[in-house]
Design an enzyme around this catalytic site. Structure first.
Site, PDB file in Angstrom:
ATOM      1  N   GLU A 123       7.346   3.636   1.124  1.00 32.72           N
ATOM      2  CA  GLU A 123       8.966   2.915   0.436  1.00 32.72           C
ATOM      3  C   GLU A 123       9.531   4.280  -0.229  1.00 32.72           C
ATOM      4  O   GLU A 123       8.713   4.390  -1.141  1.00 32.72           O
ATOM      5  CB  GLU A 123       8.531   2.379   0.325  1.00 32.72           C
ATOM      6  N   CYS A 177      14.431   1.542  -6.735  1.00 37.49           N
ATOM      7  CA  CYS A 177      14.829   1.462  -5.566  1.00 37.49           C
ATOM      8  C   CYS A 177      15.552   0.617  -4.939  1.00 37.49           C
ATOM      9  O   CYS A 177      15.821   1.077  -4.579  1.00 37.49           O
ATOM     10  CB  CYS A 177      13.201   1.567  -5.014  1.00 37.49           C
TER      11      CYS A 177
HETATM   12  P1  NDP Z   1       6.967  11.297  -6.498  1.00 40.39           P
HETATM   13  O1  NDP Z   1       7.382  10.687  -5.353  1.00 40.39           O
HETATM   14  O2  NDP Z   1       6.836  12.413  -7.126  1.00 40.39           O
HETATM   15  O3  NDP Z   1       5.920  10.406  -6.834  1.00 40.39           O
HETATM   16  C1  NDP Z   1       5.064   9.015  -5.989  1.00 40.39           C
HETATM   17  C2  NDP Z   1       3.762   8.996  -6.523  1.00 40.39           C
HETATM   18  O4  NDP Z   1       3.712   9.948  -5.880  1.00 40.39           O
HETATM   19  C3  NDP Z   1       3.374   9.180  -7.209  1.00 40.39           C
HETATM   20  O5  NDP Z   1       2.246   8.348  -8.067  1.00 40.39           O
HETATM   21  C4  NDP Z   1       3.077  10.526  -7.963  1.00 40.39           C
HETATM   22  O6  NDP Z   1       2.418  11.042  -8.484  1.00 40.39           O
HETATM   23  C5  NDP Z   1       2.953  10.599  -6.220  1.00 40.39           C
HETATM   24  N1  NDP Z   1       2.009  12.342  -5.279  1.00 40.39           N
HETATM   25  C6  NDP Z   1       2.797  13.264  -5.725  1.00 40.39           C
HETATM   26  N2  NDP Z   1       3.403  14.379  -4.846  1.00 40.39           N
HETATM   27  C7  NDP Z   1       1.668  13.693  -4.194  1.00 40.39           C
HETATM   28  C8  NDP Z   1       0.889  14.198  -3.538  1.00 40.39           C
HETATM   29  N3  NDP Z   1       1.083  15.290  -3.238  1.00 40.39           N
HETATM   30  N4  NDP Z   1      -0.127  13.813  -2.596  1.00 40.39           N
HETATM   31  C9  NDP Z   1      -0.398  12.316  -3.085  1.00 40.39           C
HETATM   32  N5  NDP Z   1       0.155  12.106  -4.307  1.00 40.39           N
HETATM   33  C10 NDP Z   1       1.520  12.565  -4.557  1.00 40.39           C
HETATM   34  O7  NDP Z   1       8.327  10.358  -7.149  1.00 40.39           O
HETATM   35  P2  NDP Z   1       8.570  10.236  -8.887  1.00 40.39           P
HETATM   36  O8  NDP Z   1       8.059   8.999  -8.850  1.00 40.39           O
HETATM   37  O9  NDP Z   1       7.860  11.323  -9.111  1.00 40.39           O
HETATM   38  O10 NDP Z   1       9.975   9.183  -8.067  1.00 40.39           O
HETATM   39  C11 NDP Z   1      10.683  11.168  -8.104  1.00 40.39           C
HETATM   40  C12 NDP Z   1      12.156  10.570  -7.760  1.00 40.39           C
HETATM   41  O11 NDP Z   1      11.810   9.625  -6.569  1.00 40.39           O
HETATM   42  C13 NDP Z   1      12.432   9.742  -8.511  1.00 40.39           C
HETATM   43  O12 NDP Z   1      14.102  10.850  -9.165  1.00 40.39           O
HETATM   44  C14 NDP Z   1      13.512   8.626  -7.336  1.00 40.39           C
HETATM   45  O13 NDP Z   1      14.615   9.601  -6.711  1.00 40.39           O
HETATM   46  C15 NDP Z   1      12.576   8.468  -5.936  1.00 40.39           C
HETATM   47  N6  NDP Z   1      11.657   7.355  -6.832  1.00 40.39           N
HETATM   48  C16 NDP Z   1      12.160   6.570  -5.513  1.00 40.39           C
HETATM   49  C17 NDP Z   1      11.328   5.594  -5.633  1.00 40.39           C
HETATM   50  C18 NDP Z   1      11.658   4.452  -4.175  1.00 40.39           C
HETATM   51  O14 NDP Z   1      11.109   3.167  -4.561  1.00 40.39           O
HETATM   52  N7  NDP Z   1      12.811   4.399  -3.675  1.00 40.39           N
HETATM   53  C19 NDP Z   1      10.685   4.446  -6.337  1.00 40.39           C
HETATM   54  C20 NDP Z   1      10.122   6.265  -7.386  1.00 40.39           C
HETATM   55  C21 NDP Z   1      10.547   6.725  -7.552  1.00 40.39           C
HETATM   56  P3  NDP Z   1       1.799  12.083  -9.978  1.00 40.39           P
HETATM   57  O15 NDP Z   1       3.192  11.316 -10.333  1.00 40.39           O
HETATM   58  O16 NDP Z   1       0.902  12.308 -10.424  1.00 40.39           O
HETATM   59  O17 NDP Z   1       2.886  13.289  -9.507  1.00 40.39           O
END
Ligand code: NDP
Length: 699
Positions: free
Chosen positions: A275, A314
């Protein structure tokens, strides 16, 4: 049945732990602190360090093994109803700590209203799945899917689809924006499906998730191993996963792409649900004028979605798609409402919009606004400046709401996701153009349409549906009860095609079944009865000379049958029934008209007469364990009953479902009515309530 206290555990003990200097993970039955100094997590409002986060030194192999060997078996030995009962207990329990969670959420920049979406929304999702699990799933550990498929002419070879729980692990990687709801909306269906969960929250707000998990673990409501927590990096977690495991991810498209290419997903069959980013739109119908209530509803919806959670949702509206002639009026109305949004410290009662989750997020949103400005102009707000109440505008991650208006042919609004209080107005001429604009988002989670014209609703909804997971049609009739554009609901699917990730979550029992394995079982009816625990058409009927209505739930066996005596249906019977009930339809009363009917060719008995006579044949009249008949399912009339035909009934116990909270249970009976030629006259399921023991009805 386990009973668990819902008394709050001492707040003092737990709250000192929740704001500890370093967050802990919950691994293999104990709390684990990372073995290095970790990364600082800063308060979104003050910029001060809240805690540190690290999973350094965490034994990921032990984590997964504990879920697989301890948590999974413990959940799977419970029936769906028992799992649902625990989810309800958990929801009630967590409800007692809401104020603690709100208080902690303030530090993420969330206002109380934002926290209600997260905290109450999460707890509400638990309640909803508890209720769905009880009402829509059997009190069993397997689910039958669809009808029995006859596979041979003689009826000795049949097929049935069956869902079973996988002996795997559900890994849930969540975004920072919903630290509570994000966890609970994934945990509830996975738990119901019999899977242990490993939750990995977004680090920026993981301290809220950790606080909730501490409450859950301390309550002892969920079986040990069914919920574990990883605070900090996911490390080598995915390396430990295999073909029975699943990963549900919410976050950026960038991380989703990394996960899609992970060897566990590519080569070891790990199921990945995504998602991700979504450029959701809201469309103003071409039928709407500025005087219509739909105009205000539309504007209000846009402003709500821009400002709740400071637009970090989102499902937030990023593209505001309006008829060209109304664009100025829409911009003016949205701007007027945005003027009333006070930005600042979410703890301050005057504040309507808090901070973004971090200064880093604010930088990202500012960059996205710059990218949007390539083809759109800012018509409201200043990304570089905002007046702030009760806080420091620079140390906290505050940002003004920003509205842009796209220039003709703009590309960026369909490509760039500003994950903050930002939306872009785009215009259309025809309904087809509106649908085309929406589709340029490459697939979204949700779209909304404000219209009071059914034809517009039909054209736009059918055009948008292939590109979206959810559509809201908003008008004056549903506005008061509408849950709004941005709220995913537990009973409706959440997830969208294409850019939105292609995943699907929620949607009631669908979300549970997603986690389970569907298998087509082929065999003889007797074998399918043994495998499914439900009597299968064609399998052996048990006739022991005792009328099954004389047996309590404890004595009844699947397959117990009564073969009734026969009854001949006379013209007098039919006439009597017609007069008595008033159902004088010509096929039962007018020989000439009935003869002309292509199905009957003469007078036939009423279907309901046949069903009533059948009951007269199979019922045992004396007081006994059968307490009530609460319905029939799947009633079909197959061969008409003509005058002087003779019918008889075979009634067989199909399924026995004790109710956990009552001294009776449900018995589903297979009823088959045949005529003198053994042709099937009617088939249906009779639903009764039967006492668990004979004792109850002896007096
Ligand atoms: P990320 O994709 O960076 O992180 C989401 C989750 O994935 C976090 O728990 C993160 O952990 C984890 N993660 C990051 N890298 C890895 C990896 N290589 N392997 C496994 N898990 C990983 O998104 P963010 O939440 O930081 O948000 C960044 C951008 O994503 C936002 O600015 C927005 O544009 C988008 N976003 C979209 C959403 C949606 O539902 N459409 C919701 C939230 C964000 P950790 O936090 O420890 O890095």
């Amino acid at each position: 049945m386990r009973t668990v206290s819902t008394e709050p555990v001492s707040t003092e003990t737990l709250s000192t732990q929740t704001v500890s200097t370093q967050l802990e993970s919950y691994v293999a039955g104990r709390w684990f602190r990372g073995t290095d100094d970790g990364e600082p997590v800063l308060d979104a409002v003050t910029g001060q360090e809240v805690t540190r986060v690290s999973s350094h030194g965490l034994d990921f192999a032990a984590l997964v093994a504990h879920a697989r060997d301890v948590g999974g078996p413990a959940v799977r030995q419970l029936t769906f109803h028992e799992r649902a009962t625990l989810l309800k207990e958990l929801a009630l329990h967590l409800g007692g700590f809401k104020d603690d969670f709100y208080a902690l959420s303030l530090r993420t920049g969330a206002t109380r209203r934002d926290s209600m979406v997260d905290v109450d929304g999460g707890i509400g999702t638990l309640f909803s799945f508890a209720s769905k699990g009880k009402r829509e799933l059997p009190d069993d550990t397997v689910v039958l899917d669809g009808a029995l498929e006859p596979l041979g002419r003689g009826g000795t070879f049949v097929g049935q689809h069956l869902y079973t729980s996988r002996p795997g692990v559900a890994v849930q990687i969540n975004a920072f924006n919903f630290p509570v709801w994000g966890m609970l909306e994934k945990l509830a269906p996975a738990f119901l499906a019999g899977l242990p969960s490993i939750v990995k929250p977004g680090s920026q707000t993981a301290y809220v998730t950790e606080a909730v998990v501490r409450r859950i673990i301390a309550s002892g409501i969920l079986p040990e191993g069914s919920l574990q927590l990883v605070c900090g990096s996911a490390g080598t977690l995915l390396d430990e996963l295999g073909e029975q495991d699943a990963v549900a991810f919410t976050g950026s498209a960038h991380t989703a792409a990394i996960l899609r290419e992970h060897p566990a997903v590519l080569h070891r069959g790990v199921r990945l649900g995504v998602e991700a980013d979504s450029l959701n739109c809201s469309i103003l119908g071409p039928d709407v004028t500025v005087e219509d209530p739909e105009f205000d509803l539309f504007v209000k919806g846009v402003v709500t979605e821009m400002t709740v959670k400071a637009g970090q949702k989102c499902t937030a509206i990023r593209r505001v798609i309006v008829p060209e002639p109304l664009a100025d009026a829409v911009v003016e109305a949205i701007s007027a409402r945005l003027d009333r949004i006070t930005v600042g410290d979410p703890a301050d009662e005057r504040v309507r919009m808090g901070a973004l989750a971090s200064l880093g997020q604010r930088d990202e949103v500012r960059k996205a606004i710059e990218a949007l400005r390539t083809s759109a102009d800012i018509v409201y707000g200043d990304p570089a400046h905002v007046d702030v109440v009760g806080a420091d505008a620079e140390r906290g991650a505050f940002l003004s709401p920003v509205l842009l208006r796209a220039r003709p042919g703009a590309a960026e609004p369909h490509e760039v996701e500003p994950f903050g209080p930002v939306a872009t107005v785009l215009t259309f001429g025809t309904v087809e153009e509106a649908v085309d604009l929406a589709a340029r988002g490459h697939g979204s989670l949700v779209a909304s349409l404000a219209t009071h014209d059914p034809q517009v609703a039909r054209d736009v909804a059918r055009g948008l549906a292939p590109w979206h997971g959810r559509l809201l049609i908003l008008d004056r009739d549903d506005a008061a009860e509408s849950t709004g554009h941005g709220s995913p609901l537990p009973m409706l699917v959440h997830g969208g095609p294409g850019r939105a990730g292609g995943g699907e979550e929620l949607g009631g029992v669908r979300a549970v079944l997603h986690h389970m394995q569907r298998t087509a079982i082929q065999g003889s009816p007797d074998m399918l009865t043994a495998v499914t625990g439900r009597w299968t058409t064609g399998s052996r009927r048990l006739l022991d000379g005792v009328h099954p209505f004389r047996k309590s739930l404890a004595e009844l066996r699947v397959g117990d049958t009564i073969e009734t005596a026969t009854r001949t249906v006379t013209l007098d019977d039919i006439n009597h029934f017609a007069e008595f009930t008033g159902d004088t339809f010509y096929a039962h009363t007018d020989p000439e008209a009935a003869a002309a009917n292509p199905f009957f060719g003469g007078i036939v008995a009423h279907g309901y007469l046949v069903v009533s006579l059948a009951a007269g044949l199979f019922v045992d009249p004396d007081p006994g364990p059968v307490l009530a008949n609460f319905g029939v399912d799947s009633l079909r009339f197959l061969t008409p009953v003509k005058v002087d035909d003779t019918i008889r009934v075979s009634l067989t116990v199909k399924q026995i479902t004790p109710r956990t909270s009552a001294d009776y249970g449900e018995v589903r009976w297979d009823a088959t009515v045949t005529n003198q030629d053994d042709a099937l006259v009617a088939t249906y399921d009779v639903l009764t309530l039967v006492a668990k023991t004979a004792h109850r009805t002896d007096h």
